[in-house]
Design a protein around this motif. Sequence first.
Motif, PDB file in Angstrom:
ATOM      1  N   SER A  69       0.816  -1.215   0.000  1.00  0.00           N
ATOM      2  CA  SER A  69       0.000   0.000   0.000  1.00  0.00           C
ATOM      3  C   SER A  69       0.852   1.268   0.000  1.00  0.00           C
ATOM      4  N   ASP A  70       2.152   1.108   0.286  1.00  0.00           N
ATOM      5  CA  ASP A  70       3.013   2.292   0.400  1.00  0.00           C
ATOM      6  C   ASP A  70       4.131   2.258  -0.632  1.00  0.00           C
ATOM      7  N   MET A  71       3.788   1.916  -1.878  1.00  0.00           N
ATOM      8  CA  MET A  71       4.805   1.829  -2.920  1.00  0.00           C
ATOM      9  C   MET A  71       5.137   3.226  -3.426  1.00  0.00           C
ATOM     10  N   ASN A  72       5.999   3.902  -2.692  1.00  0.00           N
ATOM     11  CA  ASN A  72       6.436   5.221  -3.100  1.00  0.00           C
ATOM     12  C   ASN A  72       7.803   5.495  -2.515  1.00  0.00           C
ATOM     13  N   VAL A  73       8.522   6.401  -3.132  1.00  0.00           N
ATOM     14  CA  VAL A  73       9.893   6.691  -2.741  1.00  0.00           C
ATOM     15  C   VAL A  73       9.968   7.232  -1.323  1.00  0.00           C
ATOM     16  N   SER A  74       8.948   7.948  -0.886  1.00  0.00           N
ATOM     17  CA  SER A  74       8.983   8.563   0.444  1.00  0.00           C
ATOM     18  C   SER A  74       9.010   7.534   1.557  1.00  0.00           C
ATOM     19  N   SER A  75       8.646   6.265   1.233  1.00  0.00           N
ATOM     20  CA  SER A  75       8.669   5.227   2.266  1.00  0.00           C
ATOM     21  C   SER A  75      10.079   4.733   2.548  1.00  0.00           C
ATOM     22  N   LEU A  76      11.057   5.137   1.731  1.00  0.00           N
ATOM     23  CA  LEU A  76      12.440   4.728   1.927  1.00  0.00           C
ATOM     24  C   LEU A  76      13.227   5.853   2.587  1.00  0.00           C
ATOM     25  N   GLN A  77      14.096   5.471   3.488  1.00  0.00           N
ATOM     26  CA  GLN A  77      14.921   6.447   4.181  1.00  0.00           C
ATOM     27  C   GLN A  77      16.263   6.581   3.463  1.00  0.00           C
ATOM     28  N   SER A  78      16.781   7.803   3.415  1.00  0.00           N
ATOM     29  CA  SER A  78      18.006   8.060   2.656  1.00  0.00           C
ATOM     30  C   SER A  78      19.263   7.546   3.343  1.00  0.00           C
ATOM     31  N   VAL A  79      19.126   6.994   4.545  1.00  0.00           N
ATOM     32  CA  VAL A  79      20.305   6.525   5.280  1.00  0.00           C
ATOM     33  C   VAL A  79      20.692   5.110   4.887  1.00  0.00           C
ATOM     34  N   HIS A  80      19.950   4.487   3.961  1.00  0.00           N
ATOM     35  CA  HIS A  80      20.240   3.118   3.558  1.00  0.00           C
ATOM     36  C   HIS A  80      20.384   3.013   2.042  1.00  0.00           C
ATOM     37  N   ASN A  81      21.123   1.964   1.606  1.00  0.00           N
ATOM     38  CA  ASN A  81      21.045   1.475   0.233  1.00  0.00           C
ATOM     39  C   ASN A  81      20.051   0.325   0.238  1.00  0.00           C
ATOM     40  N   TYR A  82      19.030   0.423  -0.596  1.00  0.00           N
ATOM     41  CA  TYR A  82      17.945  -0.550  -0.537  1.00  0.00           C
ATOM     42  C   TYR A  82      18.066  -1.625  -1.615  1.00  0.00           C
ATOM     43  N   ILE A  83      17.748  -2.837  -1.204  1.00  0.00           N
ATOM     44  CA  ILE A  83      17.536  -3.927  -2.138  1.00  0.00           C
ATOM     45  C   ILE A  83      16.042  -4.229  -2.095  1.00  0.00           C
ATOM     46  N   LEU A  84      15.339  -3.822  -3.139  1.00  0.00           N
ATOM     47  CA  LEU A  84      13.893  -3.995  -3.184  1.00  0.00           C
ATOM     48  C   LEU A  84      13.567  -5.389  -3.716  1.00  0.00           C
ATOM     49  N   CYS A  85      13.050  -6.214  -2.867  1.00  0.00           N
ATOM     50  CA  CYS A  85      12.700  -7.591  -3.228  1.00  0.00           C
ATOM     51  C   CYS A  85      11.247  -7.593  -3.695  1.00  0.00           C
ATOM     52  N   CYS A  86      11.052  -7.655  -4.993  1.00  0.00           N
ATOM     53  CA  CYS A  86       9.728  -7.485  -5.589  1.00  0.00           C
ATOM     54  C   CYS A  86       9.122  -8.836  -5.940  1.00  0.00           C
ATOM     55  N   THR A  87       8.040  -9.187  -5.268  1.00  0.00           N
ATOM     56  CA  THR A  87       7.306 -10.404  -5.609  1.00  0.00           C
ATOM     57  C   THR A  87       6.418 -10.078  -6.799  1.00  0.00           C
ATOM     58  N   ALA A  88       6.826 -10.551  -7.960  1.00  0.00           N
ATOM     59  CA  ALA A  88       6.175 -10.132  -9.200  1.00  0.00           C
ATOM     60  C   ALA A  88       4.775 -10.708  -9.340  1.00  0.00           C
ATOM     61  N   SER A  89       4.563 -11.922  -8.855  1.00  0.00           N
ATOM     62  CA  SER A  89       3.314 -12.620  -9.130  1.00  0.00           C
ATOM     63  C   SER A  89       2.187 -12.205  -8.191  1.00  0.00           C
ATOM     64  N   GLN A  90       1.004 -12.264  -8.731  1.00  0.00           N
ATOM     65  CA  GLN A  90      -0.202 -12.071  -7.936  1.00  0.00           C
ATOM     66  C   GLN A  90      -0.415 -13.310  -7.074  1.00  0.00           C
ATOM     67  N   ARG A  91      -0.862 -13.126  -5.853  1.00  0.00           N
ATOM     68  CA  ARG A  91      -1.039 -14.255  -4.956  1.00  0.00           C
ATOM     69  C   ARG A  91      -2.355 -14.966  -5.241  1.00  0.00           C
ATOM     70  N   ILE A  92      -2.262 -16.289  -5.475  1.00  0.00           N
ATOM     71  CA  ILE A  92      -3.438 -17.115  -5.714  1.00  0.00           C
ATOM     72  C   ILE A  92      -3.581 -18.061  -4.526  1.00  0.00           C
ATOM     73  N   PHE A  93      -4.705 -18.004  -3.832  1.00  0.00           N
ATOM     74  CA  PHE A  93      -4.862 -18.756  -2.589  1.00  0.00           C
ATOM     75  C   PHE A  93      -5.312 -20.199  -2.818  1.00  0.00           C
ATOM     76  N   ASP A  94      -6.152 -20.429  -3.830  1.00  0.00           N
ATOM     77  CA  ASP A  94      -6.772 -21.746  -3.956  1.00  0.00           C
ATOM     78  C   ASP A  94      -5.928 -22.753  -4.714  1.00  0.00           C
ATOM     79  N   ALA A  95      -5.149 -22.287  -5.688  1.00  0.00           N
ATOM     80  CA  ALA A  95      -4.385 -23.231  -6.518  1.00  0.00           C
ATOM     81  C   ALA A  95      -3.275 -22.481  -7.214  1.00  0.00           C
ATOM     82  N   GLU A  96      -2.460 -23.238  -7.955  1.00  0.00           N
ATOM     83  CA  GLU A  96      -1.348 -22.619  -8.679  1.00  0.00           C
ATOM     84  C   GLU A  96      -1.850 -21.673  -9.746  1.00  0.00           C
ATOM     85  N   GLY A  97      -2.990 -21.985 -10.355  1.00  0.00           N
ATOM     86  CA  GLY A  97      -3.564 -21.130 -11.373  1.00  0.00           C
ATOM     87  C   GLY A  97      -4.955 -20.678 -10.994  1.00  0.00           C
TER      88      GLY A  97
END
Length: 461
Positions: A178-206
Amino acid sequence: MDPNLPTSTSDLLFPLSAQNFSTTLSAVKRSTLSTSNRLHSIYKDSRFVEQAAEVYGFPLIANERCGSWYIPPERKASSVYFKSTDGHSGQWAFSTRRLNLHLLGITGEAGGLLFPHERGVHELCTPKNVVCESEHTQIEARMNGFLENVSSLGLDISALRSSLKKPLRPYWITRDSSDMNVSSLQSVHNYILCCTASQRIFDAEGSGDGYIQGAGDDSEGWAYGLTPTIFWTHREKLLTAERDLPDLIRRYTAIEKETAIAPNYGVRIGPTSLYIGCTDAVPKDQQSSSFDGIIDCGQIACNVPYVSPIGAATSLMRPKLLHLRCCSGKLGSRALRTQLPLIMPFIQAIARTNPRPSLLITCTTGKDISVGVALAILCYFYDSQHQFKLQPTEEALNKTLIRRRLALITLSKPDVNPSRATLQSVHSFLMPISGQSPTRSPSHLRTQEPISTPPASILPR
């Protein structure tokens, strides 16, 4: 016990309708997980990855296991290698085989990076608000061990540290963020953004609409030889194809093989005179090449009748070229231990005319078996200052030395990914006797006589 009751599962009889229902379910699942659905799902996920990259402005890094599917080639800044289980609960060991240290320079220059479809960066930083307190405590208790492992590699820590001005910190992004914006990151760190590309499916693989979670995984089982590069080159036609998709893929992969540009000769390993490359890079006229010797592990099949490695008849050798019978994959990695003894007399013969011979070592990918051969040569013929020595080095041949030499290779060529089987062959060759003195090079390598050039009839044409 009623004698009419079944006594084993093989005696059970199901109605024909139930069997047909099971068959129907299997067919539906195969249809849902079709190649077409996978490619459409990959493209949908890639749009989210690109959106995240636009928001944060960080370079995109692909894990070569499957991440390249989600990044257009022109937007991929670099690649890394992580196992699918790296960073999972209990899988926190610092891998000296997959250092990925080139990420430090990229991160330090850009202020961060975006890494789609992975979670395996726990050892970099483990904030308690990301992992549970128990997991955080267990990882924290292992940090000193991680540091000892890194120190044992003999890396230039000062140089690595200078590439980063701020501490690293992982940051997870998902479709639900919900907070995908640059302001959510602090300038005191180098960030490694681990992006889960896939949409989450609860019932099955597809899902019901054909979407597949993690569609890029295990592509060898569904892609018909399609690669991420070919997919992105012909994306529009592949996404609009229907029943003829497999034939279209085969056509594009065949064209790619015919038109592929041969890669450069190879990548130099540190300050040494060793180079690692692909078999396709081997010059057709070896005698006119600038290398003193070429060792190729990719043109001779593993099923060639094997002869003892000591003797001229086994070496498919020319004055500047040595072929090792190592095909790709696990068979080639296992065959490597029977072929490694051939490289020593080959190099010794070349070194008699050039005290610092330049060697090109190739395999099909330039990332696996050729790395094992280069590793053996570095351990056997190069001293701690990375200087070539015709006589085997007296430096301790042990696991620490092998790890250090492998670290030198990975720093020079970050995309290498030697398999466990390849590294086991190198270990078996360099340290064949259990309990061997760590202060001596293996005596079985010292006494081997140079291999003379075999008759022309057995040389490759």
